[in-house]
Enzyme design. Structure first.
Site, PDB file in Angstrom:
ATOM      1  N   LYS A  22      62.138  44.905  29.764  1.00 22.03           N
ATOM      2  CA  LYS A  22      61.317  44.328  28.688  1.00 22.03           C
ATOM      3  C   LYS A  22      60.078  43.623  29.250  1.00 22.03           C
ATOM      4  O   LYS A  22      58.964  43.862  28.790  1.00 22.03           O
ATOM      5  CB  LYS A  22      62.174  43.316  27.904  1.00 22.03           C
ATOM      6  CG  LYS A  22      61.385  42.408  26.988  1.00 22.03           C
ATOM      7  CD  LYS A  22      62.274  41.424  26.255  1.00 22.03           C
ATOM      8  CE  LYS A  22      62.500  40.101  26.925  1.00 22.03           C
ATOM      9  NZ  LYS A  22      61.460  39.073  26.829  1.00 22.03           N
ATOM     10  N   ASN A  23      60.299  42.776  30.244  1.00 15.57           N
ATOM     11  CA  ASN A  23      59.194  41.932  30.705  1.00 15.57           C
ATOM     12  C   ASN A  23      58.195  42.673  31.596  1.00 15.57           C
ATOM     13  O   ASN A  23      57.211  42.077  32.048  1.00 15.57           O
ATOM     14  CB  ASN A  23      59.740  40.677  31.392  1.00 15.57           C
ATOM     15  CG  ASN A  23      60.383  39.740  30.362  1.00 15.57           C
ATOM     16  OD1 ASN A  23      60.159  39.883  29.160  1.00 15.57           O
ATOM     17  ND2 ASN A  23      61.189  38.794  30.828  1.00 15.57           N
ATOM     18  N   ARG A  93      56.396  36.026  22.650  1.00 13.41           N
ATOM     19  CA  ARG A  93      55.751  35.331  23.751  1.00 13.41           C
ATOM     20  C   ARG A  93      54.699  36.196  24.451  1.00 13.41           C
ATOM     21  O   ARG A  93      53.607  35.757  24.756  1.00 13.41           O
ATOM     22  CB  ARG A  93      56.857  34.952  24.756  1.00 13.41           C
ATOM     23  CG  ARG A  93      56.411  33.997  25.817  1.00 13.41           C
ATOM     24  CD  ARG A  93      56.240  32.638  25.236  1.00 13.41           C
ATOM     25  NE  ARG A  93      55.508  31.783  26.144  1.00 13.41           N
ATOM     26  CZ  ARG A  93      54.820  30.730  25.757  1.00 13.41           C
ATOM     27  NH1 ARG A  93      54.809  30.380  24.498  1.00 13.41           N
ATOM     28  NH2 ARG A  93      54.183  30.008  26.625  1.00 13.41           N
ATOM     29  N   CYS A 117      61.049  32.888  22.179  1.00 13.61           N
ATOM     30  CA  CYS A 117      62.267  32.081  22.186  1.00 13.61           C
ATOM     31  C   CYS A 117      61.925  30.612  22.387  1.00 13.61           C
ATOM     32  O   CYS A 117      61.040  30.265  23.167  1.00 13.61           O
ATOM     33  CB  CYS A 117      63.196  32.538  23.308  1.00 13.61           C
ATOM     34  SG  CYS A 117      63.927  34.141  22.972  1.00 13.61           S
ATOM     35  N   ARG A 122      56.478  25.467  26.102  1.00 14.48           N
ATOM     36  CA  ARG A 122      56.121  26.618  26.945  1.00 14.48           C
ATOM     37  C   ARG A 122      54.592  26.664  27.052  1.00 14.48           C
ATOM     38  O   ARG A 122      53.923  27.370  26.319  1.00 14.48           O
ATOM     39  CB  ARG A 122      56.705  27.906  26.362  1.00 14.48           C
ATOM     40  CG  ARG A 122      58.223  27.851  26.287  1.00 14.48           C
ATOM     41  CD  ARG A 122      58.834  29.147  25.805  1.00 14.48           C
ATOM     42  NE  ARG A 122      58.719  30.210  26.789  1.00 14.48           N
ATOM     43  CZ  ARG A 122      59.181  31.450  26.590  1.00 14.48           C
ATOM     44  NH1 ARG A 122      59.761  31.763  25.460  1.00 14.48           N
ATOM     45  NH2 ARG A 122      59.061  32.369  27.524  1.00 14.48           N
ATOM     46  N   PRO A 123      54.056  25.897  28.005  1.00 15.99           N
ATOM     47  CA  PRO A 123      52.595  25.753  28.073  1.00 15.99           C
ATOM     48  C   PRO A 123      51.903  27.033  28.542  1.00 15.99           C
ATOM     49  O   PRO A 123      52.535  27.900  29.139  1.00 15.99           O
ATOM     50  CB  PRO A 123      52.407  24.647  29.115  1.00 15.99           C
ATOM     51  CG  PRO A 123      53.644  24.641  29.932  1.00 15.99           C
ATOM     52  CD  PRO A 123      54.751  25.163  29.078  1.00 15.99           C
ATOM     53  N   ILE A 124      50.576  27.120  28.266  1.00 17.10           N
ATOM     54  CA  ILE A 124      49.803  28.251  28.799  1.00 17.10           C
ATOM     55  C   ILE A 124      48.565  27.746  29.565  1.00 17.10           C
ATOM     56  O   ILE A 124      47.567  28.440  29.669  1.00 17.10           O
ATOM     57  CB  ILE A 124      49.409  29.268  27.694  1.00 17.10           C
ATOM     58  CG1 ILE A 124      48.646  28.586  26.551  1.00 17.10           C
ATOM     59  CG2 ILE A 124      50.591  30.030  27.165  1.00 17.10           C
ATOM     60  CD1 ILE A 124      47.917  29.578  25.654  1.00 17.10           C
ATOM     61  N   ASP A 125      48.678  26.513  30.086  1.00 16.80           N
ATOM     62  CA  ASP A 125      47.518  25.945  30.782  1.00 16.80           C
ATOM     63  C   ASP A 125      47.140  26.733  32.042  1.00 16.80           C
ATOM     64  O   ASP A 125      45.968  26.856  32.366  1.00 16.80           O
ATOM     65  CB  ASP A 125      47.772  24.460  31.112  1.00 16.80           C
ATOM     66  CG  ASP A 125      49.058  24.241  31.885  1.00 16.80           C
ATOM     67  OD1 ASP A 125      50.080  24.879  31.541  1.00 16.80           O
ATOM     68  OD2 ASP A 125      49.066  23.455  32.841  1.00 16.80           O
ATOM     69  N   ILE A 328      63.368  26.226  35.768  1.00 13.99           N
ATOM     70  CA  ILE A 328      62.193  26.893  35.166  1.00 13.99           C
ATOM     71  C   ILE A 328      61.991  26.399  33.720  1.00 13.99           C
ATOM     72  O   ILE A 328      60.904  26.028  33.321  1.00 13.99           O
ATOM     73  CB  ILE A 328      62.358  28.434  35.152  1.00 13.99           C
ATOM     74  CG1 ILE A 328      62.851  28.957  36.498  1.00 13.99           C
ATOM     75  CG2 ILE A 328      61.059  29.117  34.686  1.00 13.99           C
ATOM     76  CD1 ILE A 328      61.879  28.953  37.616  1.00 13.99           C
TER      77      ILE A 328
HETATM   78  N1  EPU Z   1      54.157  27.121  33.109  1.00 16.28           N
HETATM   79  C1  EPU Z   1      53.202  26.127  32.981  1.00 16.28           C
HETATM   80  N2  EPU Z   1      51.968  26.481  32.529  1.00 16.28           N
HETATM   81  C2  EPU Z   1      51.658  27.772  32.213  1.00 16.28           C
HETATM   82  C3  EPU Z   1      52.635  28.776  32.343  1.00 16.28           C
HETATM   83  C4  EPU Z   1      53.899  28.418  32.794  1.00 16.28           C
HETATM   84  O1  EPU Z   1      53.455  24.965  33.270  1.00 16.28           O
HETATM   85  O2  EPU Z   1      50.519  28.033  31.831  1.00 16.28           O
HETATM   86  C5  EPU Z   1      55.500  26.757  33.584  1.00 16.28           C
HETATM   87  C6  EPU Z   1      56.559  26.971  32.495  1.00 16.28           C
HETATM   88  O3  EPU Z   1      56.704  25.836  31.694  1.00 16.28           O
HETATM   89  C7  EPU Z   1      57.785  27.268  33.319  1.00 16.28           C
HETATM   90  C8  EPU Z   1      57.248  27.967  34.561  1.00 16.28           C
HETATM   91  O4  EPU Z   1      55.858  27.660  34.615  1.00 16.28           O
HETATM   92  O5  EPU Z   1      58.372  26.070  33.734  1.00 16.28           O
HETATM   93  C9  EPU Z   1      57.419  29.469  34.587  1.00 16.28           C
HETATM   94  O6  EPU Z   1      56.902  30.064  33.403  1.00 16.28           O
HETATM   95  P1  EPU Z   1      56.334  31.557  33.365  1.00 16.28           P
HETATM   96  O7  EPU Z   1      54.894  31.491  33.012  1.00 16.28           O
HETATM   97  O8  EPU Z   1      56.738  32.286  34.590  1.00 16.28           O
HETATM   98  O9  EPU Z   1      57.114  32.142  32.119  1.00 16.28           O
HETATM   99  P2  EPU Z   1      56.574  33.180  31.105  1.00 16.28           P
HETATM  100  O10 EPU Z   1      55.643  34.126  31.776  1.00 16.28           O
HETATM  101  O11 EPU Z   1      56.116  32.537  29.850  1.00 16.28           O
HETATM  102  C10 EPU Z   1      58.314  35.040  31.587  1.00 16.28           C
HETATM  103  C11 EPU Z   1      59.361  35.764  30.784  1.00 16.28           C
HETATM  104  C12 EPU Z   1      60.540  34.844  30.503  1.00 16.28           C
HETATM  105  C13 EPU Z   1      61.082  34.309  31.822  1.00 16.28           C
HETATM  106  C14 EPU Z   1      59.972  33.634  32.635  1.00 16.28           C
HETATM  107  C15 EPU Z   1      60.430  33.191  34.011  1.00 16.28           C
HETATM  108  C16 EPU Z   1      58.018  37.292  29.509  1.00 16.28           C
HETATM  109  C17 EPU Z   1      57.507  37.700  28.189  1.00 16.28           C
HETATM  110  N3  EPU Z   1      58.783  36.205  29.533  1.00 16.28           N
HETATM  111  O12 EPU Z   1      57.890  33.958  30.751  1.00 16.28           O
HETATM  112  O13 EPU Z   1      61.508  35.671  29.910  1.00 16.28           O
HETATM  113  O14 EPU Z   1      62.094  33.358  31.571  1.00 16.28           O
HETATM  114  O15 EPU Z   1      58.869  34.568  32.803  1.00 16.28           O
HETATM  115  O16 EPU Z   1      60.872  34.281  34.760  1.00 16.28           O
HETATM  116  O17 EPU Z   1      57.795  37.958  30.502  1.00 16.28           O
HETATM  117  C18 EPU Z   1      63.351  36.210  28.573  1.00 16.28           C
HETATM  118  O18 EPU Z   1      63.140  37.400  28.836  1.00 16.28           O
HETATM  119  O19 EPU Z   1      64.395  35.808  27.988  1.00 16.28           O
HETATM  120  C19 EPU Z   1      62.360  35.211  28.948  1.00 16.28           C
HETATM  121  C20 EPU Z   1      62.345  34.007  28.453  1.00 16.28           C
END
Ligand code: EPU
Length: 423
Positions: A22-23, A93, A117, A122-125, A328
């Site tokens: 998926k991811n 997401r 979820c 879940r920040p995007i900074d 995480i």
């Molecule tokens: N983070 C920040 N700022 C940001 C982005 C992330 O502080 O701008 C922090 C988050 O709060 C977290 C850490 O960095 O503590 C890691 O977050 P990441 O950005 O890696 O997560 P994501 O890309 O939003 C993807 C998967 C998640 C998976 C995480 C970690 C997708 C769509 N989602 O999320 O998958 O848990 O990576 O591997 O690819 C799932 O499939 O159930 C799922 C939640």
């Protein structure tokens, strides 16, 4: 609305094929925005996050044709612009990949906030910071994130303060058509990051270093269409491995990349299950009793956060006190309430984001709900382990990320059906 009804206590046996990741599939679908031409994507999982992404892209003018169950063609030649449906974007997401892909193709992006979820903030900074480094000027209001690159998207050095899968991929997307060279330092090393880079390179991008913590992207003029097969889902594979162990079963899981499963295999072996890795499959044999353990989630190649909730029901019947420390998503513990309803003894220490799990003899059936995708599968594993009839509500969360789950589990001997909720 449907629910799952499971008559548990049956050890899983037989073999199951893992779907595509998926991811990886989701960012690759959004990456086609950058391509001038048609892409044929193979191994596309039939899950709701994928169909939502197709709807978003169709709304932007993409032509998407399904050729068989898991093969699709996406033609993004005539995309009409960078405005996407805010409501659809808010359902998942991975729609945040519109930011990087649209900025790369159009030099501008206007996107609603991503949903997905709910396990805390879940920040995007990091995404924003990375896209700004490439020349994006970012404005946000309550409904939209708007990015413009008035001088064009330009390569630059990007350093992330923390490791983020999404931000790494988003910057990669924005950088492939940029002028000059982009480097991403402290990049995520997850297999899906590598898969997205491989897809883009097959379309003519020049990305090196994906899979390490330093990725280099040399901007190119144009990307062309290609045929690409998405890698298997290590989280789905790991989920079946845990389900096999938890039910005391014996299953062969086909279509896996064993290297991606090392952390989960090591943990299952440590507590007493047998794991045999073959070329592209893995056999897991459950044990009668399990030992306690400690788990700490970490970025790849550490133990994946996306397999943490599924381990909780298994550790609930291990001897002694186990703990799972979540580094995480520190608030990813909403499943605990559901497992407690089934007799699990779990406490959450919020300061250290740790679940402390005291082993019990067995769980009991209950009416529970899927509170998010992986949490949903955690209660499903609990239901499969437990004698008697368990009902799981809100299964839409499970269906966001697991393909054909009733058929796959039925094929392994589980007694499970999906029925409409009438009460
Ligand atoms: N983070 C920040 N700022 C940001 C982005 C992330 O502080 O701008 C922090 C988050 O709060 C977290 C850490 O960095 O503590 C890691 O977050 P990441 O950005 O890696 O997560 P994501 O890309 O939003 C993807 C998967 C998640 C998976 C995480 C970690 C997708 C769509 N989602 O999320 O998958 O848990 O990576 O591997 O690819 C799932 O499939 O159930 C799922 C939640």
């Amino acid at each position: 609305m449907d629910k799952l009804v499971i008559e548990g206590g049956v050890p899983l046996r037989g073999s199951v094929d893992v779907s595509a990741m998926k991811n990886a599939a989701l960012p690759i679908i959004y990456a086609t925005i950058l391509v001038s031409g048609k892409c044929r994507l193979e191994n596309i999982p039939n899950i709701s996050d994928v169909s939502t992404s197709f709807e978003i892209l169709r709304g932007m003018g993409a032509e998407i044709t399904r050729i068989g169950n898991s093969v699709i063609e996406i033609d993004t030649e005539n995309l009409v612009g960078s405005t996407s449906d805010r409501q659809l974007v808010g359902q998942m997401r991975a729609s945040y990949y519109l930011l990087g892909a649209e900025l790369g193709r159009f030099g501008t992006s206007h996107v609603g906030y991503p949903g997905g979820c709910d396990f805390g903030v879940r920040p995007i900074d990091y995404h924003i910071k990375g896209l700004e480094a490439l020349g994006g000027e970012v404005k946000t209001d309550e409904e939209y994130i708007t990015i413009n690159a008035p001088l064009g998207v330009r390569g630059n050095g990007v350093y992330f303060d923390g490791i983020s899968v999404g931000a790494t991929i988003n910057v990669m997307l924005a950088a492939v058509l940029a002028k000059g060279i982009t480097t991403i330092d402290n990049a995520a090393k997850e297999p899906h990051v590598v898969d997205v880079a491989n897809f883009l390179n097959t379309c003519g991008a020049r990305i090196t270093g994906a899979g390490t913590d330093m990725i280099k992207i040399r901007g190119v003029e144009k990307l062309h269409g290609c045929t690409y097969a998405i890698i298997p889902d290590m989280i789905e594979a790991g989920t079946f491995m845990i389900a096999a162990a938890a039910t005391g079963g014996h299953i062969k899981i086909n279509n896996v990349i064993p290297k991606h499963l090392e952390s989960i295999a090591a943990k299952l072996e440590e507590i007493g299950a047998e794991v045999e890795m073959l070329d592209d499959s893995v056999i897991v044999t459950g044990a009668e009793h399990y030992k306690r353990t400690s788990i700490k989630t970490l970025p790849y190649p550490g133990f994946p956060t996306d397999l943490h909730p599924q381990m909780a029901p298994l550790l609930s019947i291990a001897n002694g006190v186990s703990n799972i420390r979540e580094t995480i998503w520190p608030e990813r513990f909403r499943y605990v309430h559901e497992l407690r309803a089934m007799g699990a003894k779990i406490k959450v220490n919020e300061d250290s984001a740790t679940a402390i799990i005291e082993g019990v003899k067995s769980l009991h059936p209950a009416k529970v709900k899927a509170v998010d995708l992986r949490a949903g599968f955690a209660v499903l594993i609990a239901a499969l382990m437990t004698e008697g009839e368990t009902e799981i509500y809100d299964i839409k969360y499970i269906e966001r990320g697991y393909e054909d789950i009733v058929a796959k589990l039925t094929g392994l001997g589980a007694v499970i059906k999906k029925v409409p909720v009438t009460d």
